[in-house]
Scaffold this active site. Structure first.
Site, mmCIF file in Angstrom:
data_model
loop_
_atom_site.group_PDB
_atom_site.id
_atom_site.type_symbol
_atom_site.label_atom_id
_atom_site.label_comp_id
_atom_site.label_asym_id
_atom_site.label_seq_id
_atom_site.Cartn_x
_atom_site.Cartn_y
_atom_site.Cartn_z
ATOM 1 N N MET A 93 214.507 -24.978 116.052
ATOM 2 C CA MET A 93 213.769 -24.081 116.945
ATOM 3 C C MET A 93 214.259 -22.641 116.811
ATOM 4 O O MET A 93 213.466 -21.694 116.885
ATOM 5 C CB MET A 93 213.872 -24.556 118.398
ATOM 6 C CG MET A 93 213.191 -25.882 118.664
ATOM 7 S SD MET A 93 211.438 -25.918 118.173
ATOM 8 C CE MET A 93 210.766 -24.638 119.208
ATOM 9 N N ASP A 146 203.930 -5.457 114.129
ATOM 10 C CA ASP A 146 204.024 -4.262 114.968
ATOM 11 C C ASP A 146 204.286 -3.014 114.135
ATOM 12 O O ASP A 146 203.687 -1.962 114.373
ATOM 13 C CB ASP A 146 205.128 -4.437 116.008
ATOM 14 C CG ASP A 146 205.276 -3.213 116.891
ATOM 15 O OD1 ASP A 146 204.259 -2.794 117.501
ATOM 16 O OD2 ASP A 146 206.390 -2.662 116.972
ATOM 17 N N LEU A 181 213.137 -25.780 127.182
ATOM 18 C CA LEU A 181 214.023 -26.942 127.101
ATOM 19 C C LEU A 181 214.999 -26.891 125.928
ATOM 20 O O LEU A 181 215.689 -27.867 125.659
ATOM 21 C CB LEU A 181 213.195 -28.230 127.068
ATOM 22 C CG LEU A 181 212.317 -28.444 128.305
ATOM 23 C CD1 LEU A 181 211.495 -29.710 128.158
ATOM 24 C CD2 LEU A 181 213.146 -28.478 129.575
#
Length: 159
Positions: free
Chosen positions: A112, A127, A74
């Site tokens: 966000m 990683d 959203l």
């Protein structure tokens, strides 16, 4: 206060920002990667087997912030004008503090995007270092500061 992404029927809903004023908006988010002294030394000395850990994580964090709307259903797709990723190597506590700052002139905030940038940078650090330390911990991800729009300025009180 009500959840902004839920309509009156209780359904998920993308917020209509078309009536909001265009203002300069900025957000800063931060998170930490706790890792072994050996892994941190390899990052610091640029001697990790996979290459320049911080350069790769910086680019990944920038890309992550730019892809936020593709990942979070959203969120509005935004034309970010600036994304900064900063790393602080804290050898005393065996951690890498990662910050992401996002900025734009627009109708909705960039919290966000900043959070996504931090998380993608942290995941990339993980990683790049997992062969040396598979027990690393990503933690303490949060928004530190935001400004712009009708709510003005907000900063986390960490005192």
């Amino acid at each position: 206060m009500q959840l902004s992404h839920v309509n009156q029927q209780g359904e998920a809903n993308m917020v209509d920002v078309s009536g909001k004023a265009v203002t300069t908006r900025e957000a800063i988010a931060e998170g930490e990667l706790h890792l072994s002294a050996e892994a941190l030394a390899q990052v610091k000395n640029n001697s990790a087997a996979k290459g320049d850990v911080l350069a790769v994580a910086r680019i990944a964090g920038i890309q992550g912030a730019k892809q936020c709307a593709s990942l979070i259903p959203l969120c509005h797709p935004l034309a970010l004008s600036k994304v900064d990723i900063e790393f602080t190597l804290d050898e005393q506590n065996n951690r890498i503090i990662t910050r992401c700052r996002c900025k734009l002139n627009g109708q909705t905030g960039v919290e966000m995007e900043a959070l996504t940038g931090v998380n993608v940078a942290l995941l990339t650090l993980f990683d790049m270092c997992k062969a040396v330390d598979p027990a690393m911990i990503m933690t303490n991800v949060r928004v530190l500061h935001k400004q712009g729009g009708k709510s003005g300025q907000w900063s986390r009180d960490e005192g």
